[in-house]
Design an enzyme around this catalytic site. Sequence first.
Site, PDB file in Angstrom:
ATOM      1  N   GLY B 287       0.821  -1.316   0.094  1.00 34.40           N
ATOM      2  CA  GLY B 287       0.233  -0.242  -0.304  1.00 34.40           C
ATOM      3  C   GLY B 287       0.721   1.191  -0.402  1.00 34.40           C
ATOM      4  N   SER B 288       0.668   2.640   0.438  1.00 38.77           N
ATOM      5  CA  SER B 288       1.060   3.505   0.908  1.00 38.77           C
ATOM      6  C   SER B 288       2.385   3.776   1.288  1.00 38.77           C
ATOM      7  CB  SER B 288      -0.120   4.906   1.496  1.00 38.77           C
ATOM      8  OG  SER B 288      -0.806   4.892   0.220  1.00 38.77           O
ATOM      9  N   VAL B 289       2.676   2.971   1.693  1.00 42.60           N
ATOM     10  CA  VAL B 289       4.103   2.846   2.396  1.00 42.60           C
ATOM     11  C   VAL B 289       5.287   2.983   1.572  1.00 42.60           C
ATOM     12  CG1 VAL B 289       3.982   2.163   4.884  1.00 42.60           C
ATOM     13  CG2 VAL B 289       4.242   0.570   3.048  1.00 42.60           C
TER      14      VAL B 289
END
Lengths: 94, 567
Positions: B287-289
Site C-alpha cells: 500500500g501507500s508505504v
Amino acid sequence: MAKTKFVRTIAGIVLSAAFALFYAHQQVELVKTSFLINKHDREVTLLLDQYRGLIYNLSRLELPGRIENTLSVKDITLCMPKKKNIRQKQNLKL
Amino acid sequence: MHINFSKTRHFSILIVFCALFTVLIARLLYIQIIRSKQFSALADKQHKLFLRLEPQRGSIYDRRNRVLAIYMDAPSIYAVPREISDKENAAGVLAEKLGIDRKQLAQKLQKDNYFAWVKRKVDPETADKIEKLGIRGVLLMDEPKRFYPGGKLSCHVLGMTGVDNEGLEGIELYYDRELKGEPGWRLSSRDAKRREVISFQRGFVPAREGKSVVLTVDEVIQHIIEKEIEYLLQQYKPAAVSVVALNPRTGEILGMANYPWFDPNDISGVDASAVRNRAITDSFEPGSVFKVVTASAALEEGIVDFDSEFYCEKGAYKIGKRTLHDYRPYGTLKFSEIIEKSSNIGTVKVAGKLGREKLAEYIKRFNFGETTGIDLPGEAAGIIRNPSGWTYVDMTTIPMGQGIAVTALQLASCVSVIANDGALMRPYVVKKFLDKEGAAIEENKPRTVRRVISKETARKVKKLLAGVVEKGTGTRARLENFTACGKTGTAEKVNPRGGYYKNKYISSFIGFAPCEKPAVALVVCVDEPVREHFGSRVAAPAFKRMMEKILPYLEIESDKGETKKSS
C-alpha cells in the site's frame, strides 16, 4: 654354596612377589583413581548444571516484563530526568 | 602269581593324571588357539566401552549479554522391558502419570529388549513422581534440554530445538552447526559392574563444544515491541502483527516480533502458523508505504522537486477502464503535499512522468523482489513481476504499492535506506560468536549492499517523511521529545479468488527517529485490524508508543526541546 643358592632363590622369589604385589597395587590404585575421577566428573557436571540453573533463574527474574510488573504492583513510575536536573559532563569540575 | 600293586597303582595314577593334563591342555589349546578370536571378541565386548561425548549446545545472548537460550539437564524416563514383570499394569500407570498413549507404551514394553524411551525431557516434579512409583525396570537419565528464560520473548528470532537438540526454526536452525558443536568419543574399559575405568582409556577425541551466539536483538526493545503487540491485540484484535526494529546505520536488527507467537519451551501442540516468522516469510501488498520508493525515484531522477504541482482530479481519476480514488478530493497539490497527504492520483501522475523502466529500476535498487540476506531461515523475496509485462494498469497500481508483494523486513530495509543517507545495509541478527570461555571468536560486521539513492535525495525524502509525521497522514506518530520521519499505509487485502476484500486491510507504518541522526527504524504491520483499519490510526500510534520508549532506553538525546515523557 648350597646355602647361598637357597638364599638367592628365596630372595628372588620374595623380590618377584614384591614386584608382583607392587604391580597389583598400582593397578588397583589406577582403578580407584579412575572411580575418583568419575565421581568428581559427576560432581562437576552436577555443579555446572546447578550453575546453569541459577543463570536461568536469574534471567527469568531479570526479565523486563517481570520487572515492569513488579514496579507496577508497587506503584513505582520511572521518569526521564528533566534537562535542568542533568549535569553535563563538560560542566563538571574535577 | 604275584602282582605288584604298588607299581600298578602308581602307573594308574600316572595314566589318570596324564589323561587329565591332556584334557586340560587340549581345552587350553581349544580356548587359546581355536576359539581365540571369538573369546577375545567376547572379552572385548565386555570390557571395552565406547562413549560418544555429546557437545554442549552454545547459549544465545542478547546484544547486552542477557541470556535468551541456555541448556540444562532434564530428566528422561526410559524402561528396560526385560526387567518389567507386569508390563500391562506398568504401561497403564505410566501412561496415566505422564499423559501419554497407553496402547503405544504397552507395545513398546511388550518387546523383549533392554531399552525403550517412555518419555523424554520431563519436568523434575514428574520425574520425582515416577521415581516414587518404584517400578522395577523403569529408570531415569539426564539429557540436555534447551530452555528459554523469556518464554515467548523473541520466539521467532530464536526459533526452537527438537527432542534431540537439533535446531528446527530461527537462529537455532540457521546456526545449528555452530551452536551444536561436534561430538567426540572415548574408548575406555569397564569393570564387572559396567562402571567405566577411565585409567585404562584406549583412545579419546574430545567433543568440540558449540559456539555461543550474541544477537543484535535487545531484550528490552524486544519486550517493548511485544508489549505493544499485546496492546494492539486488545484494541484491534488483528489476525496477525509484525514489527521490525533495526539500526538503520548498521542493519542490526534490534527487535523483531510477530503475532501469533509461541513458547519455545513447550512446542508440543504448537500451531505451525504461530511458528512462522511472518516478518520475513510473509509477503503482502504494502500500500501507500511504497510511495517512499516512487518519491525517492522521482527526486533522484530530478523529475520533480518539492514544489512541482500536480492536479489531483478532485479525488477521482479515470485511466482507461479504471478509476483511481483518493481518500479526500484534492485539487492541485505540490509534490511534497502528495506524499504528506498520501494522494494516490498524485503519486500515479508522478510515476507516469518517471516511466516504467525507471520505476522498475528503483524498485530493484531498493532490493524488492530479492531476499535481504538476513541470517534467518525461510526468508521470502516478495513478488515483483517482470517490468516488461507491466501494463498501463500496473503503472497505476505499483507506484502506490498495489500489485506487488513485499515482506515487513524489506520495508524496514527500504526505510533504513532513507535514514542511512541512501545506502542499503544488509540486515543481520547475529553480532558475534563466543567460544566456551566467552571470548569472541567471530564477528559479523555491518555490510553495505549498495547505494540506492544519493545523500542529497535521501535528505530530501527525509524532509518529505518528516512532513508526513508533522502535518500529513502520520501525525499520530509524532513524538513528544524527538523528531520522526514516516509514512502510513493502508492496503486492501488480496482475495485469493481474485480482486480485493472489501473489509480486510493491512495497516502499516514505516518510519525512523530522530530525523537527523536516526537511531531506530521501525516497521509496524497490522493484519486485519477490527474497528479501525487506517495505518494512520492503528499502526502510526503504535510506532509513536514504541519509539517513545525505545529512544530514551537507548539514551538518545531529545532533539525537540525539553524532555517531557516518562519511560
